[in-house]
Write a protein that holds these residues in place. Structure first.
Motif, PDB file in Angstrom:
ATOM      1  N   GLN A 179     -34.249  30.313  46.173  1.00 41.96           N
ATOM      2  CA  GLN A 179     -33.218  29.938  45.214  1.00 41.96           C
ATOM      3  C   GLN A 179     -32.354  31.156  44.893  1.00 41.96           C
ATOM      4  O   GLN A 179     -32.813  32.297  45.015  1.00 41.96           O
ATOM      5  N   ASN A 201     -31.247  33.782  38.991  1.00 41.92           N
ATOM      6  CA  ASN A 201     -30.822  33.140  37.747  1.00 41.92           C
ATOM      7  C   ASN A 201     -30.402  34.220  36.760  1.00 41.92           C
ATOM      8  O   ASN A 201     -31.228  34.988  36.294  1.00 41.92           O
ATOM      9  N   ALA A 204     -31.795  28.895  31.508  1.00 42.47           N
ATOM     10  CA  ALA A 204     -31.569  27.874  32.535  1.00 42.47           C
ATOM     11  C   ALA A 204     -32.883  27.470  33.214  1.00 42.47           C
ATOM     12  O   ALA A 204     -33.151  26.279  33.403  1.00 42.47           O
ATOM     13  N   THR A 205     -33.685  28.440  33.588  1.00 40.74           N
ATOM     14  CA  THR A 205     -34.963  28.129  34.240  1.00 40.74           C
ATOM     15  C   THR A 205     -35.927  27.472  33.264  1.00 40.74           C
ATOM     16  O   THR A 205     -36.674  26.566  33.635  1.00 40.74           O
ATOM     17  N   ALA A 243     -37.611  20.167  31.843  1.00 41.05           N
ATOM     18  CA  ALA A 243     -37.202  18.884  32.412  1.00 41.05           C
ATOM     19  C   ALA A 243     -38.293  18.312  33.309  1.00 41.05           C
ATOM     20  O   ALA A 243     -38.390  17.085  33.468  1.00 41.05           O
ATOM     21  N   LEU A 244     -39.118  19.177  33.906  1.00 38.02           N
ATOM     22  CA  LEU A 244     -40.250  18.698  34.702  1.00 38.02           C
ATOM     23  C   LEU A 244     -41.232  17.931  33.826  1.00 38.02           C
ATOM     24  O   LEU A 244     -41.856  16.975  34.268  1.00 38.02           O
ATOM     25  N   ARG A 269     -35.112  25.559  30.731  1.00 39.05           N
ATOM     26  CA  ARG A 269     -34.675  24.154  30.595  1.00 39.05           C
ATOM     27  C   ARG A 269     -35.105  23.332  31.806  1.00 39.05           C
ATOM     28  O   ARG A 269     -35.528  22.195  31.667  1.00 39.05           O
ATOM     29  N   ALA A 270     -34.972  23.901  32.996  1.00 33.50           N
ATOM     30  CA  ALA A 270     -35.390  23.198  34.209  1.00 33.50           C
ATOM     31  C   ALA A 270     -36.898  22.949  34.198  1.00 33.50           C
ATOM     32  O   ALA A 270     -37.360  21.868  34.604  1.00 33.50           O
ATOM     33  N   ASP A 271     -37.666  23.920  33.718  1.00 35.25           N
ATOM     34  CA  ASP A 271     -39.116  23.729  33.626  1.00 35.25           C
ATOM     35  C   ASP A 271     -39.456  22.646  32.610  1.00 35.25           C
ATOM     36  O   ASP A 271     -40.339  21.822  32.854  1.00 35.25           O
ATOM     37  N   ASP A 318     -34.865  36.683  37.787  1.00 34.53           N
ATOM     38  CA  ASP A 318     -34.694  35.561  36.864  1.00 34.53           C
ATOM     39  C   ASP A 318     -34.705  36.115  35.447  1.00 34.53           C
ATOM     40  O   ASP A 318     -35.700  36.687  35.008  1.00 34.53           O
TER      41      ASP A 318
END
Length: 195
Positions: free
Chosen positions: A44, A47, A52-53, A59-60, A55-57, A125
């Motif tokens: 990837q 970041n 951002a990461t 979202a999982l 929030r993505a985590d 990141d």
């Protein structure tokens, strides 16, 4: 000679040496975990946007998010109590100690993130930097004040620890260094009245 507010005696030496050994072992483990190359088919992009990461985590959802965020918090968390342990100071401002330890954790995390840019399969990141720093600060806040309070109570029970070996019940004996004349002066030397 000991620093103001440091732990006295052989117990201090044992605590500081143990802390130093554990600190080196933990940093070696962190280097092995974070700086070894990964064999991955794609990587990837780095970041650089805060949260951002995370929030993505989130979202999982569920255990996957908790595991990934927990790993970021736990990676450098032992530094929160190992760094003050190596310092060996009992009487220190709690906010100053927390800020100093969190700053050291942030700098170490930043160094790791920068080194990862040159390691195959690893990317920088900014959220790892944030999580690592928060983990260090949380570990410090949860462990260090309680341990220092317990050690201070033990030191008070055992009696005061002198700051200097020359201290007696009347206090330290002041010493005044002798100051001579500079070699280039033309001033005549006065006889020493104490001879």
């Amino acid at each position: 000679m000991q620093r103001e507010g440091s732990i006295g005696g052989s117990a201090a030496i044992r605590i500081r040496v143990t802390g130093g050994v554990l600190l080196v072992a933990h940093l070696a483990f962190v280097a092995w975990v974070t700086l070894r190359p990964l064999d991955v088919p794609w990587v990837q992009p780095p970041n650089l946007r805060p949260l951002a990461t995370i929030r993505a985590d989130l979202a999982l959802g569920g255990p996957a998010a908790a595991r990934r965020i927990g790993e970021g918090l736990a990676l450098l968390a032992p530094l929160g109590f190992l760094l003050p342990m190596v310092g060996g100071r009992l009487h220190v401002s709690p906010p100053a100690s927390l800020i100093r330890t969190a700053a050291a954790g942030a700098l170490l995390s930043l160094g790791i993130e920068l080194w990862q840019t040159g390691v195959p399969g690893r990317v920088a990141d900014v959220d790892s930097l944030l999580l690592n720093t928060v983990g260090v600060a949380l570990a410090h806040a949860l462990v260090v004040p309680a341990v220092r309070a317990r050690l201070r109570r033990g030191a008070e029970r055992d009696g005061p620890v002198p700051l200097l070996q020359e201290e007696t019940s009347q206090g330290r004996t002041p010493t005044i260094p002798r100051v001579g004349l500079a070699p280039w002066t033309d001033a005549p030397l006065a006889p020493d009245p104490y001879r």
